[in-house]
Motif scaffolding. Structure first.
Motif, mmCIF file in Angstrom:
data_model
loop_
_atom_site.group_PDB
_atom_site.id
_atom_site.type_symbol
_atom_site.label_atom_id
_atom_site.label_comp_id
_atom_site.label_asym_id
_atom_site.label_seq_id
_atom_site.Cartn_x
_atom_site.Cartn_y
_atom_site.Cartn_z
ATOM 1 N N LEU A 49 0.841 -1.229 0.122
ATOM 2 C CA LEU A 49 -0.065 0.123 0.095
ATOM 3 C C LEU A 49 0.645 1.277 0.018
ATOM 4 C CD1 LEU A 49 -2.756 -1.286 2.642
ATOM 5 C CD2 LEU A 49 -2.989 -0.815 -0.301
ATOM 6 N N ASN A 50 2.210 1.065 0.506
ATOM 7 C CA ASN A 50 2.879 2.508 0.386
ATOM 8 C C ASN A 50 3.863 2.566 -0.749
ATOM 9 O OD1 ASN A 50 5.416 1.121 1.438
ATOM 10 N ND2 ASN A 50 4.191 0.397 3.275
ATOM 11 N N SER A 51 4.513 3.558 -0.746
ATOM 12 C CA SER A 51 5.432 4.112 -1.714
ATOM 13 C C SER A 51 6.912 3.400 -1.626
ATOM 14 C CB SER A 51 5.735 5.472 -2.139
ATOM 15 O OG SER A 51 6.154 6.081 -0.861
ATOM 16 N N TYR A 52 7.081 2.637 -0.655
ATOM 17 C CA TYR A 52 8.533 2.118 -0.244
ATOM 18 C C TYR A 52 8.776 1.209 -1.475
ATOM 19 C CZ TYR A 52 12.622 0.084 2.191
ATOM 20 O OH TYR A 52 13.741 -0.130 2.508
ATOM 21 N N GLY A 53 7.840 0.302 -1.597
ATOM 22 C CA GLY A 53 7.845 -0.839 -2.727
ATOM 23 C C GLY A 53 7.885 -2.118 -2.059
ATOM 24 N N ILE A 54 7.660 -3.158 -2.791
ATOM 25 C CA ILE A 54 7.561 -4.648 -2.580
ATOM 26 C C ILE A 54 7.843 -5.513 -3.878
ATOM 27 C CG2 ILE A 54 5.070 -4.901 -2.791
ATOM 28 C CD1 ILE A 54 5.354 -6.930 -0.440
ATOM 29 N N ARG A 55 8.607 -6.440 -3.892
ATOM 30 C CA ARG A 55 8.854 -7.273 -4.858
ATOM 31 C C ARG A 55 7.855 -8.676 -4.704
ATOM 32 N NH1 ARG A 55 14.091 -6.071 -3.230
ATOM 33 N NH2 ARG A 55 14.691 -8.227 -3.236
ATOM 34 N N PHE A 56 6.747 -8.701 -5.347
ATOM 35 C CA PHE A 56 5.878 -9.605 -5.067
ATOM 36 C C PHE A 56 6.414 -10.817 -5.798
ATOM 37 C CE2 PHE A 56 2.225 -6.534 -4.663
ATOM 38 C CZ PHE A 56 1.852 -6.803 -3.340
ATOM 39 N N LEU A 57 7.235 -10.823 -6.703
ATOM 40 C CA LEU A 57 7.261 -11.788 -7.618
ATOM 41 C C LEU A 57 8.968 -12.421 -7.477
ATOM 42 C CD1 LEU A 57 5.925 -10.700 -10.964
ATOM 43 C CD2 LEU A 57 4.636 -11.956 -9.155
ATOM 44 N N GLU A 58 9.528 -12.065 -6.403
ATOM 45 C CA GLU A 58 10.867 -12.430 -6.076
ATOM 46 C C GLU A 58 10.761 -13.843 -5.761
ATOM 47 O OE1 GLU A 58 14.680 -11.880 -6.801
ATOM 48 O OE2 GLU A 58 13.643 -9.931 -6.420
ATOM 49 N N PRO A 59 11.666 -14.933 -6.188
ATOM 50 C CA PRO A 59 12.938 -14.737 -6.957
ATOM 51 C C PRO A 59 12.672 -14.774 -8.481
ATOM 52 C CG PRO A 59 12.695 -16.991 -6.237
ATOM 53 C CD PRO A 59 11.449 -16.320 -5.772
ATOM 54 N N PHE A 60 11.532 -14.805 -8.946
ATOM 55 C CA PHE A 60 10.952 -15.004 -10.630
ATOM 56 C C PHE A 60 11.281 -13.805 -11.126
ATOM 57 C CE2 PHE A 60 8.348 -18.095 -8.146
ATOM 58 C CZ PHE A 60 9.032 -19.321 -8.628
ATOM 59 N N GLN A 99 11.061 -7.074 -10.012
ATOM 60 C CA GLN A 99 10.287 -5.818 -10.429
ATOM 61 C C GLN A 99 9.719 -5.430 -9.059
ATOM 62 O OE1 GLN A 99 7.375 -6.150 -13.331
ATOM 63 N NE2 GLN A 99 6.238 -4.081 -12.800
ATOM 64 N N TRP A 100 9.755 -4.046 -8.813
ATOM 65 C CA TRP A 100 9.061 -3.459 -7.562
ATOM 66 C C TRP A 100 7.739 -2.989 -7.751
ATOM 67 C CZ3 TRP A 100 11.450 -2.949 -2.808
ATOM 68 C CH2 TRP A 100 12.754 -3.123 -2.661
ATOM 69 N N PHE A 101 6.820 -3.169 -6.826
ATOM 70 C CA PHE A 101 5.276 -2.724 -7.290
ATOM 71 C C PHE A 101 5.094 -1.703 -5.933
ATOM 72 C CE2 PHE A 101 5.690 -6.937 -8.974
ATOM 73 C CZ PHE A 101 4.803 -6.852 -9.988
ATOM 74 N N TYR A 102 4.402 -0.800 -6.363
ATOM 75 C CA TYR A 102 4.172 0.500 -5.398
ATOM 76 C C TYR A 102 2.474 0.833 -5.422
ATOM 77 C CZ TYR A 102 8.950 1.046 -6.707
ATOM 78 O OH TYR A 102 10.350 0.850 -6.864
ATOM 79 N N GLY A 103 2.058 0.947 -4.279
ATOM 80 C CA GLY A 103 0.406 1.173 -4.023
ATOM 81 C C GLY A 103 0.366 2.523 -3.868
ATOM 82 N N ASP A 104 1.251 3.279 -3.416
ATOM 83 C CA ASP A 104 1.222 4.613 -3.071
ATOM 84 C C ASP A 104 -0.408 5.136 -2.477
ATOM 85 O OD1 ASP A 104 3.471 5.051 -4.460
ATOM 86 O OD2 ASP A 104 2.904 5.284 -6.364
ATOM 87 N N THR A 105 -0.770 4.295 -1.698
ATOM 88 C CA THR A 105 -2.069 4.779 -0.962
ATOM 89 C C THR A 105 -2.077 5.187 0.237
ATOM 90 O OG1 THR A 105 -2.932 3.061 -2.596
ATOM 91 C CG2 THR A 105 -4.143 3.567 -0.636
ATOM 92 N N ILE A 106 -1.057 4.371 1.251
ATOM 93 C CA ILE A 106 -0.958 4.885 2.585
ATOM 94 C C ILE A 106 0.291 5.138 2.905
ATOM 95 C CG2 ILE A 106 -1.386 3.745 5.034
ATOM 96 C CD1 ILE A 106 -3.977 4.208 3.467
ATOM 97 N N PHE A 107 0.638 6.117 3.642
ATOM 98 C CA PHE A 107 1.910 6.261 4.394
ATOM 99 C C PHE A 107 2.568 5.232 5.303
ATOM 100 C CE2 PHE A 107 5.045 8.355 7.583
ATOM 101 C CZ PHE A 107 5.930 8.917 6.469
ATOM 102 N N ILE A 108 3.791 4.812 5.298
ATOM 103 C CA ILE A 108 4.151 3.786 5.793
ATOM 104 C C ILE A 108 3.894 3.585 7.350
ATOM 105 C CG2 ILE A 108 6.449 4.737 6.569
ATOM 106 C CD1 ILE A 108 7.659 2.057 5.652
ATOM 107 N N ILE A 109 3.479 4.677 7.957
ATOM 108 C CA ILE A 109 3.144 4.486 9.449
ATOM 109 C C ILE A 109 1.740 5.403 9.238
ATOM 110 C CG2 ILE A 109 3.512 5.057 11.742
ATOM 111 C CD1 ILE A 109 6.284 4.504 11.488
ATOM 112 N N ASP A 110 0.638 4.742 9.460
ATOM 113 C CA ASP A 110 -0.592 5.665 9.501
ATOM 114 C C ASP A 110 -1.152 5.626 10.889
ATOM 115 O OD1 ASP A 110 -3.522 5.974 8.882
ATOM 116 O OD2 ASP A 110 -2.730 6.270 6.910
#
Length: 322
Positions: free
Chosen positions: A117-128, A131-142
């Motif tokens: 949900l935040n802009s820090y990013g996550i690699r959903f598909l690692e190790p395949f 690519q980073w994915f970003y939701g840009d929806t919620i601040f990392i501490i809300d």
């Protein structure tokens, strides 16, 4: 998200009624909600190596299959170990292995769902795929999510301890409110990016000759109705303010981006820490300065250009002059 949010999310799921499905349900949900963050040990590497390792393999599909199984096995062993020693609490529900495994998966899957949900990013598909994915929806501490989660857990526990019926209701209300809040924030981000993109395209800041325009509506602390509009094309970059309460205007001067350039790329080839930083960075920019017989390359990311955060997200290296 932060680990308090993950823990409270696991607790809310338990108070929604899942904790009555099997013994050890609540600890399983809370631990599972945090377990992908075992990659936090990467901070021991120092420098910025941890940025390239965090939110990767332990948040990917293989981990989502294996980590719940490992947690389930540990919990089953723990229950048996307590039983053999005669220390198993009498009030604990019998262990239902099927439900326990299901809860381990539910809790674990909640972790990347929130991290995205935040802009820090996550690699959903690692190790395949890296690519980073970003939701840009919620601040990392809300704090608003904190408040809703704490209220849901507290009121639910209070009703349960007093023997009231439908003690799960506060947790369900909390869960529903948070889902609505996330959805609303997603709409705010989408609208902010659409408005910013349209006006930037029509402004003098960008050029039709440089069509590769990236716009990110970065969530900010507390003020969920506001966004930092971070933008760049192939030459320029800048930052604007957006709010639902005011009209969006482009009113800041443009900086001239110093990345990518040959010196920054050369620095990444020479410095492993710089390579790790660039792998993680989404919106990098560099300052290249002469320093004695060397050239100093200072790399930052637009997402973390706030003075309170930029020191933690700055990579610096010296490149010998040839």
């Amino acid at each position: 998200m932060d680990n308090l949010t993950h823990s409270l999310a696991g607790a809310v799921l338990g108070q929604m009624g899942l904790k009555r499905k099997t013994g050890l349900a609540m600890p399983t949900l809370i631990i599972a909600a945090n377990i992908p963050d075992i990659d936090a040990v990467a901070v021991l590497l120092g420098g910025h190596q941890h940025l390239a390792l965090r939110r990767g393999i332990t948040h990917g599909p293989i981990a989502m299959l294996i980590l719940p199984l490992l947690l389930w096995a540990i919990m089953v062993w723990f229950d048996r170990w307590q039983t053999r020693r005669g220390k198993r609490p009498e009030k604990r529900l019998p262990l239902h292995k099927g439900w326990l495994l299901a809860l381990a998966y539910i809790g674990t899957l909640s972790h990347p769902a929130l991290d995205w949900l935040n802009s820090y990013g996550i690699r959903f598909l690692e190790p395949f795929s890296s690519q980073w994915f970003y939701g840009d929806t919620i601040f990392i501490i809300d704090i608003w999510i904190w408040a809703a989660l704490i209220a849901g857990v507290w009121f639910s526990l209070r009703r349960e301890r007093k023997g009231y019926g439908k003690w799960q209701r506060p947790a369900w209300i909390s869960f529903t409110a948070i889902c609505a809040y996330i959805f609303a924030n997603g709409l705010i981000t989408g609208h902010a990016e659409a408005v910013a993109y349209e006006r930037l395209q029509a402004s003098d800041y960008t050029s039709a000759k440089r069509p590769a325009l990236l716009v990110v509506a970065n969530p900010v602390p507390i003020a969920f109705w506001q966004r930092e509009i971070l933008w760049r094309d192939r030459i320029n970059f800048g930052q604007e303010d957006y709010s639902l309460l005011t009209d969006f205007r482009i009113n800041r001067k443009v900086d001239y981006i110093n990345y990518p350039n040959d010196m920054a790329k050369h620095a990444a080839k020479l410095d492993e820490d710089m390579r790790a930083y660039l792998f993680w960075s989404r919106m990098p920019y560099a300052r290249v300065l002469p320093k004695g017989k060397n050239t100093e390359v200072v790399m930052r990311d637009q997402r973390f250009s706030n003075p309170l955060a930029e020191d933690r997200f700055t990579a610096t290296t010296l490149v010998p002059d040839e």
